[in-house]
Design an enzyme around this catalytic site. Structure first.
Site, PDB file in Angstrom:
ATOM      1  CG  ASP A  13      -8.314   7.518   5.076  1.00 10.76           C
ATOM      2  OD1 ASP A  13      -8.941   6.469   4.931  1.00 10.76           O
ATOM      3  OD2 ASP A  13      -7.060   7.585   5.072  1.00 10.76           O
ATOM      4  N   GLY A  15     -14.203  10.639   4.184  1.00 10.94           N
ATOM      5  CA  GLY A  15     -15.538  10.483   4.783  1.00 10.94           C
ATOM      6  C   GLY A  15     -16.575  10.119   3.733  1.00 10.94           C
ATOM      7  CE  LYS A  16     -13.455   7.514  -0.627  1.00  6.74           C
ATOM      8  NZ  LYS A  16     -12.341   8.015   0.200  1.00  6.74           N
ATOM      9  N   GLY A  40     -11.760   1.667   3.686  1.00  7.57           N
ATOM     10  CA  GLY A  40     -12.472   1.504   4.957  1.00  7.57           C
ATOM     11  C   GLY A  40     -13.498   2.618   5.044  1.00  7.57           C
ATOM     12  CG  HIS A  41     -15.916   3.546   2.164  1.00  4.49           C
ATOM     13  ND1 HIS A  41     -16.459   3.489   0.917  1.00  4.49           N
ATOM     14  CD2 HIS A  41     -14.653   3.999   1.988  1.00  4.49           C
ATOM     15  CE1 HIS A  41     -15.560   3.877   0.028  1.00  4.49           C
ATOM     16  NE2 HIS A  41     -14.452   4.180   0.654  1.00  4.49           N
ATOM     17  CD  GLN A 222      -8.644   2.893  -2.441  1.00  4.10           C
ATOM     18  OE1 GLN A 222      -9.004   2.658  -3.582  1.00  4.10           O
ATOM     19  NE2 GLN A 222      -8.997   2.136  -1.430  1.00  4.10           N
ATOM     20  CB  THR A 237      -4.252   2.832  -4.544  1.00  2.00           C
ATOM     21  OG1 THR A 237      -4.619   1.457  -4.411  1.00  2.00           O
ATOM     22  CG2 THR A 237      -5.320   3.589  -5.312  1.00  2.00           C
ATOM     23  CB  SER A 297     -11.280   2.963   9.118  1.00  2.00           C
ATOM     24  OG  SER A 297     -11.122   3.338   7.779  1.00  2.00           O
ATOM     25  CB  THR A 299      -3.695  -0.161   8.430  1.00  2.00           C
ATOM     26  OG1 THR A 299      -3.732   1.273   8.392  1.00  2.00           O
ATOM     27  CG2 THR A 299      -3.808  -0.710   7.022  1.00  2.00           C
ATOM     28  N   PRO A 302      -1.555   5.631  12.500  1.00  2.00           N
ATOM     29  CG  PRO A 302       0.156   6.403  13.886  1.00  2.00           C
ATOM     30  CD  PRO A 302      -0.351   5.186  13.189  1.00  2.00           C
ATOM     31  CB  ALA A 330     -16.627  21.633   9.451  1.00  2.60           C
TER      32      ALA A 330
END
Ligand code: IMP
Length: 422
Positions: A13, A15-16, A40-41, A222, A237, A297, A299, A302, A330
């Site tokens: 997560d 931000g790839k 989830g990208h 991941q 994973t 994104s 599942t 939180p 940032a």
């Protein structure tokens, strides 16, 4: 050396997807090499947010070939839905998408087993996305898995039944039956759809393109701390999430790899169980969660939040041979008067270290922080590094000194345009 690899340095997560989208125009190919629908990208442009799970993030650029490599585990049902959504949004993907015949197929029974395994673990559950990732990789390594190429064989259904019978036997160990009748129908529809796509031996395709001088971006999923070997095992994973995974997951030789882009947030998050030394369970953690919209994104769960963890980043940078860092989100720290960064861990022996010990023992370390002044201004309005406020410049210089890698990109908002090159 025209292959560059983009990987997450934390627990996913980072931000790839956004960075692949930004860098993609300078590449001819974007290729996924591991993972599956657990990813989830998120890409945001022209006011629209797209979330990709299995489709490579170059799909929005008509000149780019997108390859789902052999290292991926592919759920045909999710894939069909994803492609339908892209069609609905007017994306013409049909000619630009290739899928490795050697990628593994996620079956409905893999998803069912994922749930059973997690239930059986009780309080030590992994916190899996329950997409069937672990059981599918288990079958791959156990040499019993079904590959994408198998859908083209006349005896596919027979092979499928054999696999499901084995899975039913495993479920029997838990005194449970597999309840997948409803899911099977949509699985076979999706398999029929998969047969209409460009299924090929993508290692030949990619190496041919390399010989022609084409440029490939390998898109990791991941993060390095979820790597099956080097992550916080067993809370990981089931694939090789580090840069080396691009070679085995695509059939590309190591000598072709040039740059390794390491993606990290300006803070840290984790979904699912497992150690997280800098985790904040207080109001500050909640402030980061809300400001960063830190909800899964894939599942919707939180995310756990905390300060940036430099010993963990040093480890990930070492494993991946990172050549440049991209600092994401940032702007999420805009509202903070002070920002903390963990520079060392205190070990149970009382000694301190700037390095990550065995990731399996991370639960026993205590983070030691330095406190830096926040920039307390709205970064989202900026478009050039020259306009960065002095405390942000100081924060970036601090990271570069601590991590010994240049920060080349700073992201200050979700949109493609909120990406500042240094
Ligand atoms: P699995 O890959 O679904 O088996 O999940 C194993 C662990 O990795 C769980 O802690 C998940 O929350 C985590 N995980 C898997 N994929 C992602 C991802 O794309 N982003 C963040 N965490 C992930």
């Amino acid at each position: 050396m025209p292959v560059d690899v983009l990987i997450g340095l934390q627990w996913g997560d980072e931000g790839k997807g956004k960075i692949v989208d930004v860098l993609a125009p300078t590449y001819d190919v974007v290729a996924r090499f591991q993972g599956g629908p657990n990813a989830g990208h998120t890409l945001t442009f022209d006011g629209i947010k797209h979330v990709l799970h299995q489709v490579p993030s170059g799909i929005f650029h008509p000149h780019i070939l997108n390859v789902v490599g052999n290292g991926v585990v592919l759920d045909p049902v999710v894939f069909r839905q994803e492609l339908q959504k892209l069609t609905d949004r007017g994306v013409d993907w049909a000619q630009n998408l290739y899928i490795s015949k050697k990628a593994q197929l996620i079956l409905p029974s893999h998803r069912a087993l994922d749930r059973l395994h997690e239930e059986a673990r009780g309080s030590t559950k992994i916190g899996s996305t329950l997409k069937g990732i672990g059981p599918t990789y288990q079958d791959k390594i156990g040499r019993t898995g079904l590959r994408v190429g198998h859908v083209l064989l006349p005896d596919f259904e027979e092979r499928y039944r054999e696999a499901v019978a084995q899975h039913a036997a495993t479920a029997g160990h838990y005194h449970r039956t597999l309840d997948i009748a409803a899911e099977e129908a949509e699985f076979f529809v999706a398999v029929g759809f998969l047969r209409t796509l460009q299924l090929t031996d993508t290692e030949f395709l990619l190496n041919d393109l390399l010989r022609q001088g084409k440029r490939i971006l390998a898109e990791g999923a991941q993060g390095s701390l979820l790597d099956i070997d080097f992550g916080t095992y067993p809370y990981v994973t089931s694939s090789s999430t580090i840069a080396a995974g691009a070679c085995t997951g695509l059939g590309i030789a190591p000598r072709h790899i040039d740059k390794v882009y390491g993606i990290t947030k300006a803070y840290c998050t984790r979904v699912g169980s497992g150690p997280f030394p800098t985790e904040l369970t207080d109001a500050v953690g909640e402030q980061i969660r809300q400001a960063g919209r830190e909800f899964g994104s894939t599942t919707g769960r939180p995310r756990r939040t905390g300060w940036i963890d430099l010993p963990a980043l040093r480890y990930a940078i070492m494993l991946n041979g990172v050549t440049e860092l991209h600092l994401m989100k940032a702007d999420v720290l805009d509202g903070f008067a002070e920002i903390k960064a963990c520079t060392h861990y205190r070990l149970p022996t009382g000694a301190t270290t700037p390095h990550l010990p065995d990731p399996g023992q991370l639960q026993d370390v205590v983070p030691e922080y330095v406190t830096l002044p926040g920039w307390h201004s709205d970064l989202t309005q900026l478009s050039a590094a020259a306009d960065f406020p002095a405390p942000l410049q100081a924060y970036l210089a601090f990271l570069e000194t601590e991590l010994q890698v240049p920060v080349r990109i700073v992201s200050v908002g979700p949109d493609r345009v909120s990406t500042i090159l240094r």
